[in-house]
Design a protein around this motif. Structure first.
Motif, PDB file in Angstrom:
ATOM      1  N   LEU A   1      -2.313   4.138  -5.569  1.00 11.54           N
ATOM      2  CA  LEU A   1      -1.591   2.897  -5.314  1.00 11.54           C
ATOM      3  C   LEU A   1      -0.594   2.750  -6.451  1.00 11.54           C
ATOM      4  O   LEU A   1      -0.980   2.599  -7.611  1.00 11.54           O
ATOM      5  CB  LEU A   1      -2.548   1.698  -5.279  1.00 11.54           C
ATOM      6  N   ASP A   2       0.693   2.834  -6.129  1.00 10.40           N
ATOM      7  CA  ASP A   2       1.754   2.776  -7.136  1.00 10.40           C
ATOM      8  C   ASP A   2       2.598   1.538  -6.868  1.00 10.40           C
ATOM      9  O   ASP A   2       3.467   1.543  -5.994  1.00 10.40           O
ATOM     10  CB  ASP A   2       2.592   4.051  -7.075  1.00 10.40           C
TER      11      ASP A   2
ATOM     12  N   ARG B   1       4.179   2.209  -3.110  1.00 11.87           N
ATOM     13  CA  ARG B   1       3.614   3.305  -2.310  1.00 11.87           C
ATOM     14  C   ARG B   1       2.086   3.255  -2.319  1.00 11.87           C
ATOM     15  O   ARG B   1       1.465   2.999  -3.343  1.00 11.87           O
ATOM     16  CB  ARG B   1       4.076   4.653  -2.875  1.00 11.87           C
ATOM     17  N   LEU B   2       1.507   3.518  -1.159  1.00  7.85           N
ATOM     18  CA  LEU B   2       0.071   3.593  -0.965  1.00  7.85           C
ATOM     19  C   LEU B   2      -0.244   4.956  -0.348  1.00  7.85           C
ATOM     20  O   LEU B   2       0.398   5.358   0.629  1.00  7.85           O
ATOM     21  CB  LEU B   2      -0.388   2.472  -0.025  1.00  7.85           C
ATOM     22  N   VAL B   3      -1.220   5.661  -0.927  1.00  8.00           N
ATOM     23  CA  VAL B   3      -1.619   6.974  -0.417  1.00  8.00           C
ATOM     24  C   VAL B   3      -3.122   6.941  -0.139  1.00  8.00           C
ATOM     25  O   VAL B   3      -3.890   6.443  -0.966  1.00  8.00           O
ATOM     26  CB  VAL B   3      -1.309   8.091  -1.440  1.00  8.00           C
ATOM     27  N   TRP B   4      -3.534   7.462   1.007  1.00  3.82           N
ATOM     28  CA  TRP B   4      -4.947   7.492   1.349  1.00  3.82           C
ATOM     29  C   TRP B   4      -5.278   8.781   2.077  1.00  3.82           C
ATOM     30  O   TRP B   4      -4.401   9.510   2.536  1.00  3.82           O
ATOM     31  CB  TRP B   4      -5.340   6.283   2.192  1.00  3.82           C
ATOM     32  N   SER B   5      -6.563   9.040   2.177  1.00  2.00           N
ATOM     33  CA  SER B   5      -7.037  10.228   2.879  1.00  2.00           C
ATOM     34  C   SER B   5      -8.103   9.793   3.872  1.00  2.00           C
ATOM     35  O   SER B   5      -8.924   8.927   3.562  1.00  2.00           O
ATOM     36  CB  SER B   5      -7.622  11.225   1.877  1.00  2.00           C
TER      37      SER B   5
ATOM     38  N   GLY C   1      -2.396  10.099   4.424  1.00  2.00           N
ATOM     39  CA  GLY C   1      -1.379   9.137   4.836  1.00  2.00           C
ATOM     40  C   GLY C   1      -0.653   8.583   3.627  1.00  2.00           C
ATOM     41  O   GLY C   1      -1.246   8.429   2.554  1.00  2.00           O
ATOM     42  N   VAL C   2       0.630   8.295   3.814  1.00  2.00           N
ATOM     43  CA  VAL C   2       1.448   7.685   2.768  1.00  2.00           C
ATOM     44  C   VAL C   2       2.273   6.583   3.429  1.00  2.00           C
ATOM     45  O   VAL C   2       2.911   6.808   4.458  1.00  2.00           O
ATOM     46  CB  VAL C   2       2.415   8.700   2.119  1.00  2.00           C
ATOM     47  N   ALA C   3       2.256   5.399   2.819  1.00  2.00           N
ATOM     48  CA  ALA C   3       3.109   4.302   3.268  1.00  2.00           C
ATOM     49  C   ALA C   3       3.904   3.830   2.059  1.00  2.00           C
ATOM     50  O   ALA C   3       3.348   3.672   0.964  1.00  2.00           O
ATOM     51  CB  ALA C   3       2.278   3.160   3.839  1.00  2.00           C
ATOM     52  N   GLN C   4       5.210   3.647   2.271  1.00  2.00           N
ATOM     53  CA  GLN C   4       6.070   3.242   1.166  1.00  2.00           C
ATOM     54  C   GLN C   4       7.150   2.307   1.683  1.00  2.00           C
ATOM     55  O   GLN C   4       7.616   2.438   2.813  1.00  2.00           O
ATOM     56  CB  GLN C   4       6.693   4.465   0.503  1.00  2.00           C
TER      57      GLN C   4
END
Length: 80
Positions: free
Chosen positions: A8-9, A14-18, A29-32
């Protein structure tokens, strides 16, 4: 499927998950969110997954999720 936070940046928005378990052998997954002109933002959501034959179904779910995010944000937007 269980989703696990990878990163989580706040500065990069930006949010990154698996994804663990479920139908995927691999899922990230990446959401920005990016600035896109005065009073506008751009939401980008990317999924990297295997097996590839789940891509169409996953894409449809992402489209639905994006529509809900858009509706929610627009409903709570401050007047211009």
């Amino acid at each position: 499927m269980r989703e696990v936070l990878v990163d989580l940046d706040d500065d990069a928005h930006r949010l990154v998950w698996s994804g663990v378990g479920g139908p995927y052998t691999h899922h990230n997954g990446v959401a920005q969110v990016f600035a896109d002109g005065p009073g506008r933002t751009r939401f980008v959501w990317v999924a990297d997954l295997l097996p590839g034959d789940l891509a169409a179904r996953t894409g449809a779910l992402m489209e639905q999720g994006t529509a809900v995010i858009k509706e929610t944000l627009e409903a709570h937007a401050l007047p211009a």
